[in-house]
Motif scaffolding. Structure first.
Motif, short mmCIF file in Angstrom:
data_model
loop_
_atom_site.label_atom_id
_atom_site.label_comp_id
_atom_site.label_asym_id
_atom_site.label_seq_id
_atom_site.Cartn_x
_atom_site.Cartn_y
_atom_site.Cartn_z
N GLY A 51 -4.84 -3.44 -2.13
CA GLY A 51 -3.97 -4.55 -1.77
C GLY A 51 -4.59 -5.86 -2.19
O GLY A 51 -5.57 -5.88 -2.93
N PRO A 52 -4.03 -6.95 -1.73
CA PRO A 52 -4.60 -8.26 -2.10
C PRO A 52 -6.05 -8.36 -1.64
O PRO A 52 -6.42 -7.84 -0.59
CB PRO A 52 -3.72 -9.26 -1.35
CG PRO A 52 -2.54 -8.50 -0.87
CD PRO A 52 -2.91 -7.06 -0.84
N ARG A 53 -6.84 -9.02 -2.43
CA ARG A 53 -8.24 -9.21 -2.09
C ARG A 53 -8.55 -10.69 -2.00
O ARG A 53 -7.88 -11.52 -2.61
CB ARG A 53 -9.14 -8.58 -3.16
CG ARG A 53 -8.96 -7.09 -3.30
CD ARG A 53 -9.55 -6.36 -2.11
NE ARG A 53 -9.45 -4.93 -2.30
CZ ARG A 53 -8.81 -4.13 -1.47
NH1 ARG A 53 -8.21 -4.61 -0.42
NH2 ARG A 53 -8.77 -2.84 -1.69
N GLY A 54 -9.60 -11.03 -1.28
CA GLY A 54 -10.04 -12.41 -1.19
C GLY A 54 -9.46 -13.11 0.03
O GLY A 54 -8.68 -12.56 0.79
N ASN A 55 -9.92 -14.34 0.21
CA ASN A 55 -9.52 -15.11 1.38
C ASN A 55 -8.47 -16.17 1.08
O ASN A 55 -8.05 -16.89 1.96
CB ASN A 55 -10.74 -15.78 2.01
CG ASN A 55 -11.71 -14.76 2.57
OD1 ASN A 55 -11.29 -13.72 3.05
ND2 ASN A 55 -12.99 -15.03 2.47
N GLU A 56 -8.10 -16.29 -0.20
CA GLU A 56 -7.14 -17.32 -0.57
C GLU A 56 -5.73 -16.90 -0.15
O GLU A 56 -5.31 -15.78 -0.43
CB GLU A 56 -7.18 -17.56 -2.09
CG GLU A 56 -8.49 -18.11 -2.57
CD GLU A 56 -8.79 -19.48 -1.97
OE1 GLU A 56 -7.88 -20.31 -1.91
OE2 GLU A 56 -9.94 -19.68 -1.55
#
Length: 67
Positions: A51-56
């Motif tokens: 799924g989406p990764r990162g904190n943005e």
């Protein structure tokens, strides 16, 4: 707003609302039955999904307004 005066209903209106309510309830039951066919999924399997990764946070691009 006086509903009796400002929003008059006929017996046909009441009948249509009852049919719509019954149809909506039936769709909900059908949807829940459909979901139950998938069985349970473990938290570990859900965590392993890509799924989406990162904190943005996701942001939609600004719309271009026509001139």
């Amino acid at each position: 707003m006086d509903l009796e005066r400002d929003l008059p209903t006929t017996p046909e209106d009441v009948d249509a609302l009852r049919r719509a309510s019954t149809a909506a309830a039936r769709q909900e039951v059908d949807y829940l039955a459909f979901l139950s066919t998938f069985g349970e999924t473990s938290p570990e399997r859900l965590r392993a999904r890509r799924g989406p990764r990162g904190n943005e946070p996701f942001e939609l691009p600004a719309l271009k307004r026509p001139r």
